[in-house]
Design an enzyme around this catalytic site. Structure first.
Site, PDB file in Angstrom:
ATOM      1  N   MET A 162      15.196 -24.902 -27.026  1.00 54.74           N
ATOM      2  CA  MET A 162      14.473 -26.043 -27.580  1.00 54.74           C
ATOM      3  C   MET A 162      15.156 -26.377 -28.902  1.00 54.74           C
ATOM      4  O   MET A 162      15.352 -25.496 -29.744  1.00 54.74           O
ATOM      5  CB  MET A 162      12.995 -25.678 -27.810  1.00 54.74           C
ATOM      6  CG  MET A 162      12.134 -26.855 -28.149  1.00 54.74           C
ATOM      7  SD  MET A 162      12.201 -28.194 -26.919  1.00 54.74           S
ATOM      8  CE  MET A 162      11.126 -27.581 -25.634  1.00 54.74           C
ATOM      9  N   ASP A 163      15.587 -27.626 -29.033  1.00 57.33           N
ATOM     10  CA  ASP A 163      16.289 -28.045 -30.253  1.00 57.33           C
ATOM     11  C   ASP A 163      15.282 -28.560 -31.287  1.00 57.33           C
ATOM     12  O   ASP A 163      14.504 -29.485 -31.001  1.00 57.33           O
ATOM     13  CB  ASP A 163      17.307 -29.153 -29.932  1.00 57.33           C
ATOM     14  CG  ASP A 163      18.473 -28.631 -29.095  1.00 57.33           C
ATOM     15  OD1 ASP A 163      18.565 -27.401 -28.879  1.00 57.33           O
ATOM     16  OD2 ASP A 163      19.305 -29.461 -28.669  1.00 57.33           O
ATOM     17  N   GLY A 166      20.257 -26.765 -25.381  1.00 57.30           N
ATOM     18  CA  GLY A 166      20.968 -25.568 -24.885  1.00 57.30           C
ATOM     19  C   GLY A 166      22.192 -26.053 -24.132  1.00 57.30           C
ATOM     20  O   GLY A 166      22.086 -26.979 -23.317  1.00 57.30           O
ATOM     21  N   LYS A 167      23.337 -25.446 -24.424  1.00 54.76           N
ATOM     22  CA  LYS A 167      24.560 -25.961 -23.813  1.00 54.76           C
ATOM     23  C   LYS A 167      24.496 -25.927 -22.287  1.00 54.76           C
ATOM     24  O   LYS A 167      24.962 -26.849 -21.619  1.00 54.76           O
ATOM     25  CB  LYS A 167      25.768 -25.175 -24.327  1.00 54.76           C
ATOM     26  CG  LYS A 167      25.979 -25.396 -25.814  1.00 54.76           C
ATOM     27  CD  LYS A 167      27.227 -24.771 -26.328  1.00 54.76           C
ATOM     28  CE  LYS A 167      27.252 -24.711 -27.849  1.00 54.76           C
ATOM     29  NZ  LYS A 167      27.056 -26.000 -28.518  1.00 54.76           N
ATOM     30  N   GLY A 168      23.915 -24.868 -21.727  1.00 54.74           N
ATOM     31  CA  GLY A 168      23.823 -24.773 -20.267  1.00 54.74           C
ATOM     32  C   GLY A 168      22.943 -25.874 -19.701  1.00 54.74           C
ATOM     33  O   GLY A 168      23.356 -26.640 -18.810  1.00 54.74           O
ATOM     34  N   GLY A 177      29.797 -32.727 -26.283  1.00 54.11           N
ATOM     35  CA  GLY A 177      30.705 -31.792 -25.604  1.00 54.11           C
ATOM     36  C   GLY A 177      30.147 -31.383 -24.248  1.00 54.11           C
ATOM     37  O   GLY A 177      30.889 -31.218 -23.271  1.00 54.11           O
ATOM     38  N   ASP A 178      28.831 -31.216 -24.183  1.00 53.38           N
ATOM     39  CA  ASP A 178      28.205 -30.817 -22.909  1.00 53.38           C
ATOM     40  C   ASP A 178      28.347 -31.927 -21.865  1.00 53.38           C
ATOM     41  O   ASP A 178      28.617 -31.671 -20.693  1.00 53.38           O
ATOM     42  CB  ASP A 178      26.724 -30.489 -23.134  1.00 53.38           C
ATOM     43  CG  ASP A 178      26.561 -29.351 -24.131  1.00 53.38           C
ATOM     44  OD1 ASP A 178      27.405 -28.438 -24.120  1.00 53.38           O
ATOM     45  OD2 ASP A 178      25.605 -29.380 -24.919  1.00 53.38           O
ATOM     46  N   ASN A 238      35.564 -38.558 -21.066  1.00 54.01           N
ATOM     47  CA  ASN A 238      35.647 -39.133 -22.407  1.00 54.01           C
ATOM     48  C   ASN A 238      34.680 -40.317 -22.530  1.00 54.01           C
ATOM     49  O   ASN A 238      33.969 -40.465 -23.529  1.00 54.01           O
ATOM     50  CB  ASN A 238      37.100 -39.592 -22.613  1.00 54.01           C
ATOM     51  CG  ASN A 238      37.393 -40.069 -24.003  1.00 54.01           C
ATOM     52  OD1 ASN A 238      36.934 -39.485 -24.968  1.00 54.01           O
ATOM     53  ND2 ASN A 238      38.165 -41.138 -24.115  1.00 54.01           N
ATOM     54  N   GLY A 293      19.153 -36.691 -29.972  1.00 52.27           N
ATOM     55  CA  GLY A 293      18.903 -35.568 -29.053  1.00 52.27           C
ATOM     56  C   GLY A 293      20.047 -35.436 -28.082  1.00 52.27           C
ATOM     57  O   GLY A 293      20.859 -36.351 -27.901  1.00 52.27           O
TER      58      GLY A 293
HETATM   59  O1  RIB Z   1      25.840 -28.396 -27.441  1.00 56.35           O
HETATM   60  C1  RIB Z   1      24.640 -28.790 -28.036  1.00 56.35           C
HETATM   61  C2  RIB Z   1      23.622 -27.685 -27.917  1.00 56.35           C
HETATM   62  O2  RIB Z   1      24.048 -26.588 -28.678  1.00 56.35           O
HETATM   63  C3  RIB Z   1      22.262 -28.021 -28.459  1.00 56.35           C
HETATM   64  O3  RIB Z   1      21.434 -28.648 -27.505  1.00 56.35           O
HETATM   65  C4  RIB Z   1      21.738 -26.696 -28.942  1.00 56.35           C
HETATM   66  O4  RIB Z   1      20.710 -26.175 -28.170  1.00 56.35           O
HETATM   67  C5  RIB Z   1      22.950 -25.764 -28.945  1.00 56.35           C
HETATM   68  O5  RIB Z   1      22.880 -24.885 -27.924  1.00 56.35           O
END
Ligand code: RIB
Length: 294
Positions: free
Chosen positions: A13-14, A40-42, A235-236, A260, A271
């Site tokens: 949770m961000d 979360g990156k995943g 990046g994700d 890209n 977010g």
């Molecule tokens: O890559 C971004 C993510 O990095 C965020 O959502 C945060 O949770 C961290 O894991």
């Protein structure tokens, strides 16, 4: 054919504070906004891949707490298979994020993500074996990353290693990856000499450099000129889009250009997940910018 992508990684949770500047050590400042976002990156990579049209399964771990419930439901609503997300007796992962001028600094408290064990991965061999591509990042224990890489290797399933946040990795995990996607600072931690690494890992190492675009052995893809609202999750989005295209059989240069564009669209929203685009949105954005999506 819809590619099957399995993401092995974190759900957080961000907790995001937006302010005009970053506080210095010992300083208190007044910020502009506080928001909570699923991240979360995943999980971010899973959501981005699902929005772009992939058939996505998520392997991860959340706590038995309200954040764990919400993080799982968010993925389910995106059509992601969530039955492989376990529940640990600790709190769910959180990320404390500061956004200034669209750019973020992040502190991750891994919580349940660090209860994702090699043994748990071992119980998910069949999910991994049925995948066209696996995405792995480093917000889970490194021994779990190694176990995931081994499962992929044994099942002959390619994996993209997104080495974020950067940590020293075993040569085996790097060498067995089909693609490695660090950002600039992660690449500097992983490789002593980046030019040498680009040659050694030709057609495999892809470095994202923010406003400078993307660099790989085949060349450079310039970044789109977009005013960022929040770069969290860019990046994700890039990694998910790359996975989708590569799993669909696209060559690396085409996959990089598509990814890209997807990442450029994502940064226009606050977010990590709100701005992740659909495939149609990426294609029309590429066309508007004079690019042939192929
Ligand atoms: O890559 C971004 C993510 O990095 C965020 O959502 C945060 O949770 C961290 O894991």
């Amino acid at each position: 054919m819809v590619p099957k992508i399995t993401v092995i990684g974190s759900l957080n949770m961000d907790l995001t504070a937006t302010s005009a500047k970053r506080p210095a050590a010992g300083e208190t400042i007044l910020g502009e906004r506080f928001e909570t976002f699923p991240g979360g990156k995943g999980a971010n990579q899973a959501v981005a891949a699902a929005r772009l049209g992939a058939d996505v399964a998520m392997i991860g771990m959340v706590g038995r707490d309200p954040f764990g419930d919400e993080l799982t439901q968010v993925l389910r609503r995106e059509g992601i298979r969530t039955e492989h997300i376990g529940r640990a007796g600790t709190s769910s992962g959180v990320a404390v994020i500061q956004v200034v001028d669209g750019d973020n600094s992040i502190t991750v408290i891994p919580g349940a993500n660090f209860q994702l064990t090699p043994d748990y991965i071992g119980t998910k061999r069949s999910v991994i074996a049925e995948s066209d591509m696996v995405l792995i990042q480093l917000e889970i224990p490194l021994e779990t990353v190694a176990a995931a890489a081994k499962c992929c290797q044994e099942a002959d399933v390619p994996y993209i290693l997104n080495p974020a946040p950067a940590q020293p990795l075993s040569r085996e995990v790097i060498d067995q990856a089909a693609y490695i996607t660090p950002n600039e600072s992660e690449a500097a931690i992983l490789f002593d000499d980046i030019q040498k690494a680009l040659k050694e890992y030709a057609d495999k190492l892809v470095i994202t450099k923010g406003e400078e675009g993307i660099v790989y052995s085949g060349g450079r893809v310039p970044a789109f000129s977009v005013e960022p609202v929040d770069t969290t999750g860019a990046g994700d989005t890039f990694n998910a889009a790359l996975a989708l295209k590569l799993a669909s059989g696209s060559p690396l240069d085409e996959a990089c250009r598509y990814a890209n564009a997807a990442a450029a669209l994502q940064i226009g929203f606050p977010g990590a997940q709100a701005g992740m685009p659909t495939n149609d949105e990426v294609i029309s954005f590429m066309r508007q910018n004079g690019q042939n999506p192929l």
